[in-house]
Design a protein around this motif. Structure first.
Motif, PDB file in Angstrom:
ATOM      1  N   THR A  64       1.072  -0.471   0.221  1.00  0.00           N
ATOM      2  CA  THR A  64       0.450  -0.252   0.094  1.00  0.00           C
ATOM      3  C   THR A  64       1.152   1.136  -0.253  1.00  0.00           C
ATOM      4  OG1 THR A  64      -1.669  -1.133   1.457  1.00  0.00           O
ATOM      5  CG2 THR A  64      -1.791   1.062   1.187  1.00  0.00           C
ATOM      6  N   PHE A  65       2.182   1.343   0.960  1.00  0.00           N
ATOM      7  CA  PHE A  65       2.985   2.438   1.133  1.00  0.00           C
ATOM      8  C   PHE A  65       3.430   2.543   0.112  1.00  0.00           C
ATOM      9  CE2 PHE A  65       4.379   2.102   5.677  1.00  0.00           C
ATOM     10  CZ  PHE A  65       2.793   2.788   6.109  1.00  0.00           C
ATOM     11  N   LEU A  66       4.229   1.089  -1.000  1.00  0.00           N
ATOM     12  CA  LEU A  66       4.400   2.034  -2.212  1.00  0.00           C
ATOM     13  C   LEU A  66       4.106   1.943  -3.788  1.00  0.00           C
ATOM     14  CD1 LEU A  66       7.116  -1.342  -2.592  1.00  0.00           C
ATOM     15  CD2 LEU A  66       7.185   0.898  -1.974  1.00  0.00           C
ATOM     16  N   ARG A  67       2.163   1.599  -3.147  1.00  0.00           N
ATOM     17  CA  ARG A  67       1.158   2.631  -4.358  1.00  0.00           C
ATOM     18  C   ARG A  67       1.025   4.196  -3.810  1.00  0.00           C
ATOM     19  NH1 ARG A  67       0.199  -3.151  -4.134  1.00  0.00           N
ATOM     20  NH2 ARG A  67       0.302  -4.230  -5.974  1.00  0.00           N
ATOM     21  N   LEU A  68       0.926   4.554  -3.027  1.00  0.00           N
ATOM     22  CA  LEU A  68       0.557   5.838  -2.396  1.00  0.00           C
ATOM     23  C   LEU A  68       1.499   6.885  -3.388  1.00  0.00           C
ATOM     24  CD1 LEU A  68      -0.089   5.224   0.541  1.00  0.00           C
ATOM     25  CD2 LEU A  68      -1.950   5.744  -0.830  1.00  0.00           C
ATOM     26  N   PRO A  69       1.026   8.202  -3.475  1.00  0.00           N
ATOM     27  CA  PRO A  69       1.586   9.603  -3.772  1.00  0.00           C
ATOM     28  C   PRO A  69       2.840   9.690  -2.600  1.00  0.00           C
ATOM     29  CG  PRO A  69      -0.214   9.499  -4.575  1.00  0.00           C
ATOM     30  CD  PRO A  69      -0.537   8.295  -4.189  1.00  0.00           C
ATOM     31  N   ALA A  70       3.702  10.399  -2.888  1.00  0.00           N
ATOM     32  CA  ALA A  70       4.796  10.851  -1.762  1.00  0.00           C
ATOM     33  C   ALA A  70       3.707  11.692  -0.450  1.00  0.00           C
ATOM     34  CB  ALA A  70       5.802  11.301  -2.756  1.00  0.00           C
ATOM     35  N   ASP A  71       3.594  12.191  -1.210  1.00  0.00           N
ATOM     36  CA  ASP A  71       2.213  13.016  -0.147  1.00  0.00           C
ATOM     37  C   ASP A  71       1.333  12.191   1.035  1.00  0.00           C
ATOM     38  OD1 ASP A  71       0.585  13.453  -2.426  1.00  0.00           O
ATOM     39  OD2 ASP A  71      -0.336  15.366  -1.593  1.00  0.00           O
ATOM     40  N   ARG A  72       0.347  11.622   1.029  1.00  0.00           N
ATOM     41  CA  ARG A  72       0.117  10.698   0.653  1.00  0.00           C
ATOM     42  C   ARG A  72       0.208   9.370   1.356  1.00  0.00           C
ATOM     43  NH1 ARG A  72      -4.655  10.886   2.715  1.00  0.00           N
ATOM     44  NH2 ARG A  72      -5.111   8.977   2.261  1.00  0.00           N
ATOM     45  N   TYR A  73       1.651   9.062   0.892  1.00  0.00           N
ATOM     46  CA  TYR A  73       1.734   7.736   1.723  1.00  0.00           C
ATOM     47  C   TYR A  73       2.764   8.521   3.154  1.00  0.00           C
ATOM     48  CZ  TYR A  73       7.017   5.962   3.434  1.00  0.00           C
ATOM     49  OH  TYR A  73       7.661   5.576   4.430  1.00  0.00           O
ATOM     50  N   VAL A  74       3.269   9.850   3.227  1.00  0.00           N
ATOM     51  CA  VAL A  74       3.841  10.589   4.763  1.00  0.00           C
ATOM     52  C   VAL A  74       2.463  10.043   5.691  1.00  0.00           C
ATOM     53  CG1 VAL A  74       4.861  12.728   5.418  1.00  0.00           C
ATOM     54  CG2 VAL A  74       5.834  11.438   3.277  1.00  0.00           C
ATOM     55  N   GLU A  75       1.565  10.994   4.828  1.00  0.00           N
ATOM     56  CA  GLU A  75       0.415  11.447   5.688  1.00  0.00           C
ATOM     57  C   GLU A  75       0.076   9.884   6.738  1.00  0.00           C
ATOM     58  OE1 GLU A  75      -4.025  12.157   5.972  1.00  0.00           O
ATOM     59  OE2 GLU A  75      -3.171  12.731   3.852  1.00  0.00           O
ATOM     60  N   VAL A  76       0.273   8.138   5.419  1.00  0.00           N
ATOM     61  CA  VAL A  76      -0.016   7.226   5.943  1.00  0.00           C
ATOM     62  C   VAL A  76       0.019   6.469   7.503  1.00  0.00           C
ATOM     63  CG1 VAL A  76      -1.169   5.040   5.542  1.00  0.00           C
ATOM     64  CG2 VAL A  76      -2.298   7.244   4.492  1.00  0.00           C
ATOM     65  N   HIS A  77       1.870   7.242   6.952  1.00  0.00           N
ATOM     66  CA  HIS A  77       3.070   6.652   7.636  1.00  0.00           C
ATOM     67  C   HIS A  77       2.663   7.338   9.266  1.00  0.00           C
ATOM     68  CE1 HIS A  77       7.494   4.477   7.334  1.00  0.00           C
ATOM     69  NE2 HIS A  77       7.229   5.261   8.534  1.00  0.00           N
ATOM     70  N   ARG A  78       2.768   7.953   8.959  1.00  0.00           N
ATOM     71  CA  ARG A  78       2.902   8.855  10.555  1.00  0.00           C
ATOM     72  C   ARG A  78       1.963   7.740  10.949  1.00  0.00           C
ATOM     73  NH1 ARG A  78       3.565  14.700   8.039  1.00  0.00           N
ATOM     74  NH2 ARG A  78       5.745  15.094   8.016  1.00  0.00           N
ATOM     75  N   LEU A  79      -0.185   7.710  10.526  1.00  0.00           N
ATOM     76  CA  LEU A  79      -0.402   7.619  11.567  1.00  0.00           C
ATOM     77  C   LEU A  79      -0.740   6.362  11.607  1.00  0.00           C
ATOM     78  CD1 LEU A  79      -3.833   8.786   9.226  1.00  0.00           C
ATOM     79  CD2 LEU A  79      -3.034   9.293  11.714  1.00  0.00           C
ATOM     80  N   ILE A  80      -0.186   5.036  10.666  1.00  0.00           N
ATOM     81  CA  ILE A  80      -0.100   4.148  11.594  1.00  0.00           C
ATOM     82  C   ILE A  80       0.876   3.214  11.857  1.00  0.00           C
ATOM     83  CG2 ILE A  80       0.864   1.781   9.963  1.00  0.00           C
ATOM     84  CD1 ILE A  80      -0.352   2.212   7.429  1.00  0.00           C
ATOM     85  N   GLY A  81       2.542   4.027  12.076  1.00  0.00           N
ATOM     86  CA  GLY A  81       2.916   3.750  13.582  1.00  0.00           C
ATOM     87  C   GLY A  81       3.166   4.066  15.016  1.00  0.00           C
ATOM     88  N   ARG A  82       2.336   4.831  14.773  1.00  0.00           N
ATOM     89  CA  ARG A  82       1.651   5.493  16.043  1.00  0.00           C
ATOM     90  C   ARG A  82       1.019   4.155  17.308  1.00  0.00           C
ATOM     91  NH1 ARG A  82      -2.975  10.277  15.523  1.00  0.00           N
ATOM     92  NH2 ARG A  82      -1.412  11.645  14.024  1.00  0.00           N
ATOM     93  N   ASN A  83       0.888   3.314  17.239  1.00  0.00           N
ATOM     94  CA  ASN A  83       0.678   2.257  17.538  1.00  0.00           C
ATOM     95  C   ASN A  83       1.503   0.951  17.748  1.00  0.00           C
ATOM     96  OD1 ASN A  83      -1.580   3.626  19.274  1.00  0.00           O
ATOM     97  ND2 ASN A  83      -2.742   2.998  17.014  1.00  0.00           N
ATOM     98  N   TYR A  84       2.156   1.379  16.553  1.00  0.00           N
ATOM     99  CA  TYR A  84       3.033   0.123  16.594  1.00  0.00           C
ATOM    100  C   TYR A  84       4.473   0.491  17.450  1.00  0.00           C
ATOM    101  CZ  TYR A  84       1.492  -2.903  12.715  1.00  0.00           C
ATOM    102  OH  TYR A  84       0.768  -3.236  11.681  1.00  0.00           O
ATOM    103  N   ASP A  85       4.880   1.379  17.714  1.00  0.00           N
ATOM    104  CA  ASP A  85       6.199   1.989  17.948  1.00  0.00           C
ATOM    105  C   ASP A  85       6.403   2.260  19.355  1.00  0.00           C
ATOM    106  OD1 ASP A  85       7.175   2.880  15.318  1.00  0.00           O
ATOM    107  OD2 ASP A  85       6.679   5.569  15.672  1.00  0.00           O
ATOM    108  N   PRO A  86       5.692   2.323  20.051  1.00  0.00           N
ATOM    109  CA  PRO A  86       5.825   1.880  21.627  1.00  0.00           C
ATOM    110  C   PRO A  86       6.154   0.186  22.013  1.00  0.00           C
ATOM    111  CG  PRO A  86       3.730   2.851  21.958  1.00  0.00           C
ATOM    112  CD  PRO A  86       4.251   3.040  20.569  1.00  0.00           C
TER     113      PRO A  86
END
Length: 155
Positions: free
Chosen positions: A34-56
């Motif tokens: 999914t990340f690879l198919r997104l335009p760069a700006d959408r990828y950055v936005e989605v990446h920020r959202l998805i990583g929130r709960n994985y990180d801790p």
């Protein structure tokens, strides 16, 4: 007492290894494409959202699994089980190293981008991130297999 402790630690090792392998497998199978198919700006936005709960959560899960495996290896069960528990612990430490030395720095670089359009000189990290994620996924799946085999051989 040692048998009960070993049984509890075995369950914890299998849980931590299974969660780690499952999450990373899911990321490799669904999130990364999914990340690879997104335009760069959408990828950055989605990446920020998805990583929130994985990180801790994931570092604690991976490292607790590694420690549990190492403790099981030291408890002096059958030699083959000890080797497998030790291997699983080492593999999970490998997952942690890849995460902290490769994926996390790339995550931080993405999260540090300013809001809005991606800068023209931005170097897209998605393919490198995918390669590192595939490595740690392979390590996690191998750790889970070693945990399962150790659990069977220990009894």
């Amino acid at each position: 007492m040692t048998a009960v402790l070993t049984a509890v630690l075995t369950v914890l090792a299998l849980l931590a290894g299974g969660i780690t392998a499952g999450v990373l497998f899911c990321v490799a199978l669904s999130v990364v494409p999914t990340f690879l198919r997104l335009p760069a700006d959408r990828y950055v936005e989605v990446h920020r959202l998805i990583g929130r709960n994985y990180d801790p959560t994931m570092p604690l899960t991976v490292l607790s699994g590694a420690v549990t495996d190492i403790v099981l290896a030291a408890l002096g069960q059958r030699a083959a089980a000890q080797v497998l528990w030790g291997a699983a612990g080492a593999l999970l430490l490998g997952v942690s190293c890849v995460s902290h030395l490769a994926n996390v720095p790339l995550n931080r670089a993405v999260k540090a981008l300013p809001e809005g359009p991606v800068p023209a000189d931005w170097h897209d990290p998605r393919r490198r991130w995918r390669a590192w994620n595939l490595l740690r996924t392979g390590l996690a799946v191998a750790a889970l297999a070693a945990n399962a085999a150790a659990a069977v051989l220990a009894h």
